[in-house]
Design an enzyme around this catalytic site. Structure first.
Site, PDB file in Angstrom:
ATOM      1  N   TYR A 135      -1.303 -60.397 -19.080  1.00 16.51           N
ATOM      2  CA  TYR A 135      -1.979 -61.481 -18.546  1.00 16.51           C
ATOM      3  C   TYR A 135      -2.484 -62.507 -19.617  1.00 16.51           C
ATOM      4  CZ  TYR A 135      -4.778 -64.758 -15.694  1.00 16.51           C
ATOM      5  OH  TYR A 135      -5.154 -66.132 -15.534  1.00 16.51           O
ATOM      6  N   ASP A 194       2.133 -62.251 -16.385  1.00 15.34           N
ATOM      7  CA  ASP A 194       2.160 -63.837 -16.237  1.00 15.34           C
ATOM      8  C   ASP A 194       1.796 -64.135 -17.768  1.00 15.34           C
ATOM      9  OD1 ASP A 194       1.278 -66.009 -15.775  1.00 15.34           O
ATOM     10  OD2 ASP A 194      -0.535 -65.704 -14.333  1.00 15.34           O
ATOM     11  N   HIS A 296       1.543 -66.414  -7.103  1.00 13.45           N
ATOM     12  CA  HIS A 296       2.553 -65.903  -7.728  1.00 13.45           C
ATOM     13  C   HIS A 296       3.513 -65.115  -6.721  1.00 13.45           C
ATOM     14  CE1 HIS A 296       1.261 -66.627 -11.808  1.00 13.45           C
ATOM     15  NE2 HIS A 296       0.331 -66.793 -11.264  1.00 13.45           N
TER      16      HIS A 296
END
Length: 328
Positions: A135, A194, A296
């Site tokens: 992340y 991500d 998402h």
């Protein structure tokens, strides 16, 4: 076939209310990387990860971040940037801690992020692959682009921007180390997660309007470009969809963005070349039974494991000495 997915879950409890557990049970993935789990250990809902082995790095930032990798088989090894990694087998009531090996020391500058719950990786038992969940910080705008009254967040003089760029600089060094360490163990490497960066014009709707927005700044795109190479790491989804606008994986909750498909492609599978070559399909699960699991959506890729083993010239690998025939 090896089915692998990545999803920024944006809070496991909220996503469960939207049907994440049902999606997980029915999608038949072998590996799932999660970001923004956002739950301390004591607050993880019972059965949140179904029948999977779970490796979870919650970090120490209350209510933020947290990354996980779910696997069908118990991983051969687990690594994170913090001192311990959290592991649970199916049917166990509680997570327990295990020390993480230090065979890949942290690159200069990365230690300040080590307790934030941003990275975890595992060596799969069912395939000669190291899988990582990342992340990456969202960041912000440099000071000269910050215009009070036109920003959702208060101007910060470029502090969030500088922090993200510092992270990118340090992580680039770490990524090179990690990829080489996987190769030394005889494994392919797959980074998922991500990245909070859209790489090019095909990766964001109305891209000309976004060139002065965080996530699509030229320096962010240049950084991602520098990590990709036909000989180093390959953007698997873009390889399979070379001329497609999108497929997007994130949409604002603001009215109309999702329905109009004005999104961003910021969730990636970045694979070593041999692994990328055996990817057969890549899809974005835009919703599950009409419901969005998060802001998402899961990015799901099928990898031809049998072909990977043939390409590597071996049918046995890792500490288990096993192979996977794959789903029909």
């Amino acid at each position: 076939m090896l089915r692998i997915a990545t999803l920024n879950i944006n809070g496991v409890r909220a996503s469960l209310r939207r049907g994440f557990d049902d999606w997980l049970a029915g999608r038949d993935c072998d590996v799932v990387a999660l970001q923004e789990v956002r739950a301390p250990l004591h607050a993880l809902p019972e059965g949140a990860f179904g029948d999977y082995h779970v490796v979870y790095e919650p970090g120490q930032v209350a209510g933020r971040n947290g990354v996980a990798v779910l696997t069908r088989e118990r991983p051969v090894a687990v690594r994170t940037w913090d001192a311990e990694v959290l592991v649970r087998a199916p049917g166990e009531e509680h997570l327990h801690t295990e020390p993480a090996p230090d065979d890949v020391p942290l690159a200069r500058g990365l230690s300040r992020y080590a307790t934030e719950g941003r990275y975890v990786e595992v060596d799969l038992a069912e395939a000669p692959v190291t899988v990582a969940s990342l992340y990456l910080p969202k960041g912000g705008l440099p000071a000269h682009l910050q215009k009070p009254g036109r920003m959702r967040e208060a101007p910060d003089g470029g502090a969030r921007y500088r922090r993200k760029m510092h992270f990118l600089d340090a992580f680039a060094r770490q990524l090179a180390r990690t990829r080489r360490a996987a190769a030394a163990r005889g494994r392919e490497f797959l980074l998922m997660g991500d990245l909070n960066i859209a790489h090019g014009p095909l990766d964001v709707a109305s891209w000309r309007r976004k060139t002065q927005m965080e996530g699509f700044l030229p320096e962010e795109r240049d950084w991602l470009d520098a990590q990709l190479s036909p000989r180093i790491l390959v953007d698997v989804v873009r390889r399979l969809h070379p001329d497609t606008q999108g497929p997007y994986s994130w949409w604002s909750w603001l009215a109309g963005a999702y329905e109009k498909d004005t999104g961003w492609r910021i969730d990636y599978h970045l694979a070593t070349p041999r692994l990328a070559r055996v990817a057969t399909t890549a899809v974005v699960d835009r919703d599950h039974r009409g419901t969005r699991l998060s802001d998402h959506s899961p990015v799901v890729v099928d990898y031809d494991l049998a072909r990977l083993l043939r390409d590597r010239g071996s049918e046995h690998y890792g500490s288990t000495g096993t192979t996977q025939e794959g789903r029909p």
